[in-house]
Write an enzyme that holds these catalytic residues in place. Structure first.
Site, short mmCIF file in Angstrom:
data_model
loop_
_atom_site.label_atom_id
_atom_site.label_comp_id
_atom_site.label_asym_id
_atom_site.label_seq_id
_atom_site.Cartn_x
_atom_site.Cartn_y
_atom_site.Cartn_z
N GLY A 9 52.54 52.84 16.17
CA GLY A 9 51.90 54.13 15.92
C GLY A 9 52.69 54.99 14.94
CG ASP A 37 54.91 61.09 23.98
OD1 ASP A 37 54.25 62.00 24.52
OD2 ASP A 37 55.45 61.21 22.86
CD GLU A 38 54.32 55.84 19.09
OE1 GLU A 38 54.93 56.18 18.08
OE2 GLU A 38 53.98 54.66 19.29
CB CYS A 146 52.96 55.20 4.02
SG CYS A 146 53.66 53.96 5.14
CG HIS A 208 67.32 49.90 3.68
ND1 HIS A 208 66.24 49.25 4.22
CD2 HIS A 208 66.81 50.70 2.71
CE1 HIS A 208 65.13 49.65 3.63
NE2 HIS A 208 65.45 50.53 2.70
#
Ligand code: NAD
Length: 395
Positions: A9, A37-38, A146, A208
């Protein structure tokens, strides 16, 4: 009407949901959100808005939100023929374990992106993929940069890569799956020949942790008084850092060369130098390709991303507890280190990054350069799965 399951999500899941619904009006989404919760927040957002909005290149596109069905039930999530996990790699194991009892023959399970070592973990949880009738697909990276706008309602895609590599288990399925996902996602999917190629082609593992170490190791104590002056992440790569990243990339190319020499019919064309990968992925978005540092500094897709920070009383400090380390080291560099170890290749730069950054996040992976640290069990290095020969790596 057909159904696709999306697991996750976050930013990527929002972009995937919007993209798939927009591209194929006959498809509906089962959104698998095991985190309570999501699940609650997403369900609430869907009941408050009749549309789901995707913003791309300044245009806003709307799709009917009743084409999204949220579930926490793994049995329901597993009944789509295509199941896409779009979560950090450290969540793959939990999701695969939840879905495993309910998967049927013919299921296509996708990790978008896969990061490295997915095949060892998936087979550990699901059994031998070639025998259980499922197909595993891993993508080399997320096609989009995104960010979620309003949770459960809107998302913005800031940039789309020119091409994204993907590999399959069983490997022979990749031609068909590349066609399916090129159409579904509207991107150019490049077929890789093996999952090993996918693992070594994971450039996030170099970029990264490599930038965190080569650019920010000396700035961990620095205080940035306001958010506005927090440095950019990718665009902060200077010539010295670029040279370090290039050396890491060359170590991966040495592993590729040694593996290909020892397994004569085995090739990994998708494993290329970082500089070449940047050009292939971002094309004209990079304004100056005269050096690796310039490629990072002038990549338009990289201009909004700052180094992760945490707030303290006097301002902001670099946050080492970031996925750039907690995902890309155990599900990236340590897999590569494990493959290097099987192939008998030395990786001094990669070792240096692992040793130093793992100390920052309180993990022990390498001891005297060996893969025997106490936290190795939380990685996807092949050794964790008792794989210690080249033949087993490619089997
Ligand atoms: P995110 O942080 O926005 O979302 C993560 C989601 O994963 C959570 O919202 C949750 O739904 C799910 N999740 C986390 N732990 C879980 C667990 N234990 N069980 C079940 N679900 C769990 O992340 P994102 O931006 O969507 O990124 C997804 C992947 O794509 C990551 O590997 C990331 O590194 C990669 N990526 C993202 C971007 C980007 O622009 N967002 C770009 C390149 C790569």
């Amino acid at each position: 009407m057909s159904w696709i399951t999306v697991c996750g999500g976050g930013n990527g899941a929002h972009a995937l949901v919007g993209t798939v619904l927009l591209r194929d009006p006959t498809t509906h989404i089962r959104l698998y959100l095991p985190l309570e919760d999501e699940q609650r927040r997403f369900t609430k957002a869907l009941s408050s808005h009749s549309s789901f909005e995707l913003q791309v290149a300044g245009e806003v596109y709307s799709v009917a939100s009743d084409r999204i069905h949220v579930t926490r039930d793994p049995e329901e999530a597993a009944c789509s023929s295509i199941i896409i996990m779009i979560v950090p790699a450290f969540a793959h194991g939990a999701i695969l374990s939840q879905l495993a009892p309910y998967l049927s023959k013919g299921s296509t399970i996708v990790a978008l992106p896969a990061r490295s070592g997915l095949e060892y973990q998936a087979q550990d949880i699901l059994g031998t993929i070639s025998q259980n009738g499922c197909v595993l697909v891993g993508f080399q990276t997320l096609p989009w940069a995104c960010r979620t706008g309003e949770f459960g309602h809107s998302v913005t895609i800031y940039g789309t890569k020119n091409r994204v590599g993907a590999a399959c288990l069983p490997a022979k399925e990749i031609g068909e799956k590349a066609r399916v996902f090129s159409t579904l996602l509207g991107i150019n999917v490049i077929p890789y020949q093996s999952m090993l190629e996918l693992s070594l082609a994971n450039t996030g593992q170099l970029i990264h942790p490599g930038i965190m170490y080569s650019v920010f190791a000396d700035r961990l104590e620095e205080v940035f008084p306001s958010e506005a002056i927090v440095p950019l992440f990718y665009a902060s790569v200077d010539d010295k850092a670029a040279e370090f990243l290039s050396q890491m990339s060359k170590e991966v190319l040495t592993i590729k060369k040694v593996v290909e020499e020892r397994l004569p019919s085995f090739e990994m064309p998708g494993v290329v130098h970082l500089s070449q990968w940047l050009n292939q992925s971002y094309g004209e978005e990079i304004l100056d390709i005269s050096s690796l540092a310039k490629q990072f500094q002038t990549n338009q897709g990289y201009q909004t991303f700052k180094v992760p920070v945490k707030k303290s009383n006097d301002g902001y400090r670099v946050d080492v507890n970031t996925r750039y380390l907690t995902e890309d080291v155990p599900f990236g560099l340590l897999v590569t280190k494990g493959i290097a170890s099987v192939a008998g290749v030395e990786t001094p730069m990669i070792d240096e990054v692992i040793t130093n950054t793992s100390a920052w996040i309180g993990k022990e992976y390498l001891v005297d350069g060996k893969l025997i640290g106490r936290d190795m069990v939380t990685t996807r290095a092949p050794q964790r799965y008792k794989i210690d020969s080249l033949q087993e790596l490619v089997r």
